[in-house]
Design an enzyme around this catalytic site. Structure first.
Site, PDB file in Angstrom:
ATOM      1  N   TYR A 195       6.010   9.706  -5.023  1.00 15.97           N
ATOM      2  CA  TYR A 195       7.180   9.676  -4.148  1.00 15.97           C
ATOM      3  C   TYR A 195       8.302  10.558  -4.694  1.00 15.97           C
ATOM      4  CZ  TYR A 195       4.739   5.650  -2.270  1.00 15.97           C
ATOM      5  OH  TYR A 195       3.790   4.842  -1.720  1.00 15.97           O
ATOM      6  N   GLY A 197       0.828  -1.198   0.000  1.00 15.16           N
ATOM      7  CA  GLY A 197       0.000   0.000   0.000  1.00 15.16           C
ATOM      8  C   GLY A 197       0.864   1.249   0.000  1.00 15.16           C
ATOM      9  N   THR A 198       0.388   2.292  -0.659  1.00  9.53           N
ATOM     10  CA  THR A 198       1.213   3.489  -0.841  1.00  9.53           C
ATOM     11  C   THR A 198       1.366   4.323   0.425  1.00  9.53           C
ATOM     12  OG1 THR A 198      -0.714   4.777  -1.578  1.00  9.53           O
ATOM     13  CG2 THR A 198       0.561   3.634  -3.278  1.00  9.53           C
ATOM     14  N   ASP A 199       0.440   4.235   1.364  1.00 10.77           N
ATOM     15  CA  ASP A 199       0.456   5.147   2.507  1.00 10.77           C
ATOM     16  C   ASP A 199       1.662   4.974   3.411  1.00 10.77           C
ATOM     17  OD1 ASP A 199      -1.859   6.426   1.730  1.00 10.77           O
ATOM     18  OD2 ASP A 199      -3.171   5.128   2.905  1.00 10.77           O
TER      19      ASP A 199
END
Length: 366
Positions: A213, A129-131
């Site tokens: 990012y 997951g990106t978080d």
């Protein structure tokens, strides 16, 4: 299913891959980034519907099957400018989880699983997951000692089930960077939006961009465009015995300064059982000069709390921090990201053979 119902960060899986003259056995560790599955095993089935992720005409040999036991290898289509054919395997974690729910125990599980399969595969890809991806990447960079193989985290801003999803491209790029022979970058990285970034130098700076990012204080390691550009002088190489660590100290935290912060708030935050703190200061590491605030920090340092000074600014360093903080025993975080500083503190404080002096001494070593 409406857009609102689609999960944006979740699942935990693992992929593996291998490289030889004709194929690379790439180990992909899948921490699911929001691909919209709700049952175990559905990812592998879905992947086989994508011709750029699965070569249905490739013949899996008996030797291939033997090398990958107990996993089932998936052949990636051959890429024209690649040195190797990539074969990869998927293992899913049960239960699948949202990345917001990840903790240090999950980082330890990842480290142990990479160690378990380290000799069997030539690289590892983690779908995540990106978080909290930057926290996991930073933590693994410290936990995987003398890493000699690529460990690449990737994910998606939109689930794979959506027409405009970035999941497919990110997963393909991560697999190619980890196993195709473009370059040997044996470290923990994040691949996203065609760029390969050093894991412990990366922060999430956008909630909506397909390139969420950034690596503010270190150039990109590689870029996949029409051509593959490798910044080899930034890549690290290890030729020592690999070892995975799993002990992490949970008694760490971050405190962001703001105008008007009271001594009582600082004192409360720095109370036991806290053992390590990342202090997010202003500019180049500046802290208010009011004596009551400095006294609270001094008291914590005196009790053995390791306090690291990191700037709230993503670019730059805290090497020019105020002399007052240095005299109190606060350590300069230099140009570390907050994610790297926090996970490094957790890792170092988890190594029980290190004294507080040792932890303070090595905290700023990149």
């Amino acid at each position: 299913m409406t857009r609102k119902e689609l999960p944006q960060a979740g699942l935990t899986l693992m992929i593996y891959a291998h490289a030889c003259t004709l194929h690379t056995r790439l180990a992909c560790l899948l921490f699911h980034p929001g691909y919209d599955w709700h049952t175990l095993g559905s990812l592998q089935t879905k992947i086989k519907t994508y011709p750029t992720l699965y070569d249905k005409d490739y013949c899996i040999t008996t030797d291939d099957k033997h090398c990958f036991e107990p996993f089932q290898p998936i052949p990636l289509p051959f890429v024209r400018d690649s040195k190797h054919r990539v074969l990869y395997c998927i293992t899913e974690y049960d239960p699948l989880m949202d990345s917001c729910n990840m903790n240090m125990d999950d980082w330890a599980k990842l480290a142990r699983d990479i160690e378990k399969h380290y000799e069997q595969f030539d690289g590892f890809v983690i779908l995540h997951g990106t978080d909290t991806m930057c926290y996991t990447a930073s933590a693994l960079s410290f936990m995987l000692e003398n890493l000699g193989k690529p460990v690449i985290l990737t994910g998606a801003q939109l689930p794979l089930s959506e027409t405009r999803s970035d999941a497919h491209g990110n997963m393909l790029g991560a697999l190619l960077m980890a196993g195709s022979g473009y370059a040997h970058i044996p470290e923990v990285c994040i691949y996203f939006g065609h760029q390969l970034l050093r894991g412990n130098r990366t922060s999430k700076t956008s909630a909506t961009s397909f390139s969420p990012y950034s690596s503010p204080n270190l150039p990109t390691l590689a870029t996949l465009g029409m051509n593959v550009s490798i910044a080899g002088h930034h890549a690290r190489c290890r030729d020592l015995k690999f070892k995975a660590h799993s002990a992490m100290c949970p008694d760490v935290g971050t405190l962001t300064l703001f105008p008007g912060m009271t001594p009582q708030l600082v004192e409360t935050f720095l109370q036991p059982p806290l053992k390590g703190a990342v202090l997010q200061t202003y500019g180049a590491g500046h802290f208010p000069t009011q004596r009551p605030l400095l006294d609270k920090v001094a008291q914590a340092c005196g009790r053995g709390v390791v306090v690291v000074n990191c700037s709230q600014c993503p670019h730059g360093t805290t090497h020019t921090a105020s002399e007052e903080l240095c005299e109190l025993g606060v350590v300069s975080g230099a140009d570390l990201t907050v994610e790297a500083a926090l996970t490094k503190l957790s890792f170092l404080l988890g190594q029980t053979h290190l004294s507080v002096h040792d932890v303070r001494k090595v905290t700023t070593i990149a």
